[in-house]
Design a protein around this motif. Structure first.
Motif, PDB file in Angstrom:
ATOM      1  N   VAL A  54      39.121  63.055   0.119  1.00  0.00           N
ATOM      2  CA  VAL A  54      38.985  62.756  -1.330  1.00  0.00           C
ATOM      3  C   VAL A  54      39.772  61.153  -1.402  1.00  0.00           C
ATOM      4  N   PHE A  55      40.689  60.911  -0.680  1.00  0.00           N
ATOM      5  CA  PHE A  55      41.403  59.610  -0.741  1.00  0.00           C
ATOM      6  C   PHE A  55      40.727  58.688  -0.089  1.00  0.00           C
ATOM      7  N   LEU A  56      39.962  58.905   1.007  1.00  0.00           N
ATOM      8  CA  LEU A  56      39.160  57.958   1.595  1.00  0.00           C
ATOM      9  C   LEU A  56      38.037  57.491   0.676  1.00  0.00           C
ATOM     10  N   GLY A  57      37.577  58.507  -0.317  1.00  0.00           N
ATOM     11  CA  GLY A  57      36.525  58.135  -1.274  1.00  0.00           C
ATOM     12  C   GLY A  57      37.143  57.070  -2.241  1.00  0.00           C
ATOM     13  N   ALA A  58      38.471  57.201  -2.559  1.00  0.00           N
ATOM     14  CA  ALA A  58      38.792  56.573  -3.522  1.00  0.00           C
ATOM     15  C   ALA A  58      39.186  55.358  -3.109  1.00  0.00           C
ATOM     16  N   ILE A  59      39.651  55.116  -1.746  1.00  0.00           N
ATOM     17  CA  ILE A  59      40.110  53.769  -1.239  1.00  0.00           C
ATOM     18  C   ILE A  59      38.829  53.094  -1.077  1.00  0.00           C
ATOM     19  N   LEU A  60      37.629  53.694  -0.556  1.00  0.00           N
ATOM     20  CA  LEU A  60      36.369  53.145  -0.468  1.00  0.00           C
ATOM     21  C   LEU A  60      35.707  52.556  -1.623  1.00  0.00           C
ATOM     22  N   ARG A  61      36.115  53.251  -2.809  1.00  0.00           N
ATOM     23  CA  ARG A  61      35.731  52.626  -4.074  1.00  0.00           C
ATOM     24  C   ARG A  61      36.352  51.636  -4.697  1.00  0.00           C
ATOM     25  N   ARG A  62      37.774  51.688  -4.365  1.00  0.00           N
ATOM     26  CA  ARG A  62      38.769  50.396  -4.482  1.00  0.00           C
ATOM     27  C   ARG A  62      38.354  49.073  -3.868  1.00  0.00           C
ATOM     28  N   LEU A  63      37.633  49.331  -2.621  1.00  0.00           N
ATOM     29  CA  LEU A  63      37.199  48.380  -1.779  1.00  0.00           C
ATOM     30  C   LEU A  63      36.043  47.720  -2.142  1.00  0.00           C
ATOM     31  N   GLY A  64      35.385  48.535  -2.920  1.00  0.00           N
ATOM     32  CA  GLY A  64      34.131  47.781  -3.269  1.00  0.00           C
ATOM     33  C   GLY A  64      32.828  48.299  -2.439  1.00  0.00           C
ATOM     34  N   TRP A  65      33.191  49.248  -1.346  1.00  0.00           N
ATOM     35  CA  TRP A  65      32.168  49.584  -0.275  1.00  0.00           C
ATOM     36  C   TRP A  65      31.184  50.625  -0.869  1.00  0.00           C
ATOM     37  N   ILE A  66      31.707  51.424  -1.851  1.00  0.00           N
ATOM     38  CA  ILE A  66      30.757  52.492  -2.399  1.00  0.00           C
ATOM     39  C   ILE A  66      30.976  51.959  -4.082  1.00  0.00           C
ATOM     40  N   ASP A  67      29.966  52.518  -4.948  1.00  0.00           N
ATOM     41  CA  ASP A  67      29.919  51.934  -6.082  1.00  0.00           C
ATOM     42  C   ASP A  67      29.437  53.461  -6.921  1.00  0.00           C
ATOM     43  N   GLN A  68      29.133  53.205  -8.121  1.00  0.00           N
ATOM     44  CA  GLN A  68      28.867  54.613  -8.986  1.00  0.00           C
ATOM     45  C   GLN A  68      27.513  54.978  -8.474  1.00  0.00           C
ATOM     46  N   GLN A  69      26.726  54.037  -8.413  1.00  0.00           N
ATOM     47  CA  GLN A  69      25.184  54.408  -7.960  1.00  0.00           C
ATOM     48  C   GLN A  69      25.199  55.134  -6.624  1.00  0.00           C
ATOM     49  N   PHE A  70      26.146  54.849  -5.639  1.00  0.00           N
ATOM     50  CA  PHE A  70      26.227  55.757  -4.487  1.00  0.00           C
ATOM     51  C   PHE A  70      26.823  56.946  -4.787  1.00  0.00           C
ATOM     52  N   VAL A  71      27.663  57.275  -5.515  1.00  0.00           N
ATOM     53  CA  VAL A  71      28.295  58.602  -6.160  1.00  0.00           C
ATOM     54  C   VAL A  71      27.206  59.139  -6.699  1.00  0.00           C
ATOM     55  N   ASN A  72      26.215  58.599  -7.415  1.00  0.00           N
ATOM     56  CA  ASN A  72      25.260  59.263  -8.296  1.00  0.00           C
ATOM     57  C   ASN A  72      24.250  59.921  -7.203  1.00  0.00           C
ATOM     58  N   THR A  73      23.788  59.052  -6.307  1.00  0.00           N
ATOM     59  CA  THR A  73      22.831  59.541  -5.132  1.00  0.00           C
ATOM     60  C   THR A  73      23.429  60.392  -4.357  1.00  0.00           C
ATOM     61  N   ALA A  74      24.604  60.178  -3.716  1.00  0.00           N
ATOM     62  CA  ALA A  74      25.153  61.063  -2.910  1.00  0.00           C
ATOM     63  C   ALA A  74      25.378  62.501  -3.362  1.00  0.00           C
ATOM     64  N   PRO A  81      31.887  66.597   3.598  1.00  0.00           N
ATOM     65  CA  PRO A  81      32.512  65.132   3.398  1.00  0.00           C
ATOM     66  C   PRO A  81      31.874  64.195   2.468  1.00  0.00           C
ATOM     67  N   LEU A  82      30.535  64.486   1.963  1.00  0.00           N
ATOM     68  CA  LEU A  82      29.968  63.649   1.199  1.00  0.00           C
ATOM     69  C   LEU A  82      30.549  64.254  -0.312  1.00  0.00           C
ATOM     70  N   ALA A  83      30.707  65.368  -0.511  1.00  0.00           N
ATOM     71  CA  ALA A  83      31.110  65.893  -1.930  1.00  0.00           C
ATOM     72  C   ALA A  83      32.390  65.270  -2.061  1.00  0.00           C
ATOM     73  N   LEU A  84      33.531  65.450  -1.162  1.00  0.00           N
ATOM     74  CA  LEU A  84      34.941  64.915  -1.305  1.00  0.00           C
ATOM     75  C   LEU A  84      34.893  63.535  -1.396  1.00  0.00           C
ATOM     76  N   ILE A  85      34.180  62.725  -0.880  1.00  0.00           N
ATOM     77  CA  ILE A  85      33.850  61.130  -0.977  1.00  0.00           C
ATOM     78  C   ILE A  85      33.564  60.932  -2.370  1.00  0.00           C
ATOM     79  N   CYS A  86      32.593  61.777  -2.830  1.00  0.00           N
ATOM     80  CA  CYS A  86      32.202  61.406  -4.029  1.00  0.00           C
ATOM     81  C   CYS A  86      33.377  61.751  -5.146  1.00  0.00           C
ATOM     82  N   ILE A  87      33.955  62.931  -4.976  1.00  0.00           N
ATOM     83  CA  ILE A  87      34.923  63.123  -5.883  1.00  0.00           C
ATOM     84  C   ILE A  87      36.067  62.130  -5.949  1.00  0.00           C
ATOM     85  N   GLY A  88      36.598  61.540  -4.674  1.00  0.00           N
ATOM     86  CA  GLY A  88      37.471  60.585  -4.670  1.00  0.00           C
ATOM     87  C   GLY A  88      36.839  59.210  -5.198  1.00  0.00           C
TER      88      GLY A  88
END
Length: 301
Positions: A2-22, A188-195
């Protein structure tokens, strides 16, 4: 994760489109595959636990109704579906089952597998109902709710696996290998999307509701469920496993279903994270109390 997902979003490596698709991939494909393989591999020889499972499912459904009644009184209308789901839907298929196997060995695995299979189906049906009632995108008419339940990819995955489990049909090794690889993406995908969906602003806005739902999930629900089990005469491994199942934190799939129903996925994410953190203490405390009064024994695994 979950925290990794938050960090990746903060870094700009994933975005809302990734969250939607995943999230869509998890809901429509990887999670149904995970449930299908889990149910197909269930040991149906543990039929002695069917009475325990039926009682557990009945109490769980009763607590669900109690939470819904409380939400009618204390929860904003638009948030009730996500709140009720988050307050009762435990991560039994992963956390509950894993802890049961660790604490009680083969007994915990056989009893826990039957209980996990039953509660997964009940959770999916009850979640689909409550989310549909308060969804802004799904119809709340009984016929449409039944249709939504029947076409839910998670339920389809479970129902498709039941004949294989009952008939003890073994899938080809290559198919199991590929399926397990694919299914392993679910958590892992669900938790990353949560983060990736978490934000400080939304966490502050939903903090009261998230805390209330988490208290229901990891404190009130196990107190009611385990207390009723004690009154029914359950002791030992059966009581310990029920403590682990009732006390499990909110399942990650609650986020996926809340998002699929057009609900407040950020509230769902907050409930999942908060209940998980709280369960580290509440499960340990519950087991300690039960052991100290001699209602359960120590671990065998």
């Amino acid at each position: 994760m979950v925290f990794l997902g938050a960090i990746l979003r903060r870094l700009g490596w994933i975005d809302q489109q990734f969250v939607n698709t995943a999230s869509s991939l998890v809901f429509k494909a990887t999670m149904p595959t995970l449930l299908f393989l889990s149910i197909a591999a269930t040991d149906t020889g543990a039929l002695l636990s069917l009475g325990l499972t039926a009682w557990y499912l009945t109490i769980s459904a009763a607590i669900f109704c109690l939470i819904w009644l409380w939400a009618l009184w204390r929860c904003p209308h638009d948030e009730r579906g996500v709140f009720v789901q988050g307050a009762f839907r435990g991560n039994c298929g992963i956390v509950g089952l894993a802890l049961s196997a660790s604490m009680y060995g083969d007994t915990g695995l056989s009893l826990g597998s039957i209980m996990a299979g039953g509660i997964i189906i009940v959770n999916l049906v009850l979640s689909a109902i409550v989310l549909s009632v308060y969804s802004s995108t799904a119809s709340s008419r009984p016929r449409d709710i039944v249709r939504d339940i029947a076409t839910n990819p998670l339920i389809i995955g479970i129902v498709a696996a039941l004949p294989l489990a009952w008939l003890d049909i073994q899938l080809p090794g290559w198919l199991l290998t590929s399926g397990n690889y694919f299914a392993s993406l679910s958590l892992p995908l669900a938790l990353i999307c949560i983060g990736g969906s978490l934000s400080l602003a939304s966490a502050r806005e939903s903090s009261t509701l998230a805390l209330s739902a988490s208290i229901w999930k990891v404190i009130i629900m196990p107190v009611i469920g385990v207390g009723a089990a004690i009154c029914m005469g359950y002791r030992g491994a059966e009581l310990g496993i029920m403590m682990l199942f009732f006390g499990s934190p909110t399942a990650a799939v609650a986020y996926v279903m809340a998002r699929g129903a057009g609900g407040n996925e950020r509230l769902a994410a907050s409930i999942i994270m908060l209940s998980t953190l709280m369960s580290l203490f509440t499960i340990s405390a519950g087991l300690l109390v039960l052991k100290s009064v001699g209602l359960i024994q120590g671990s065998s695994g």
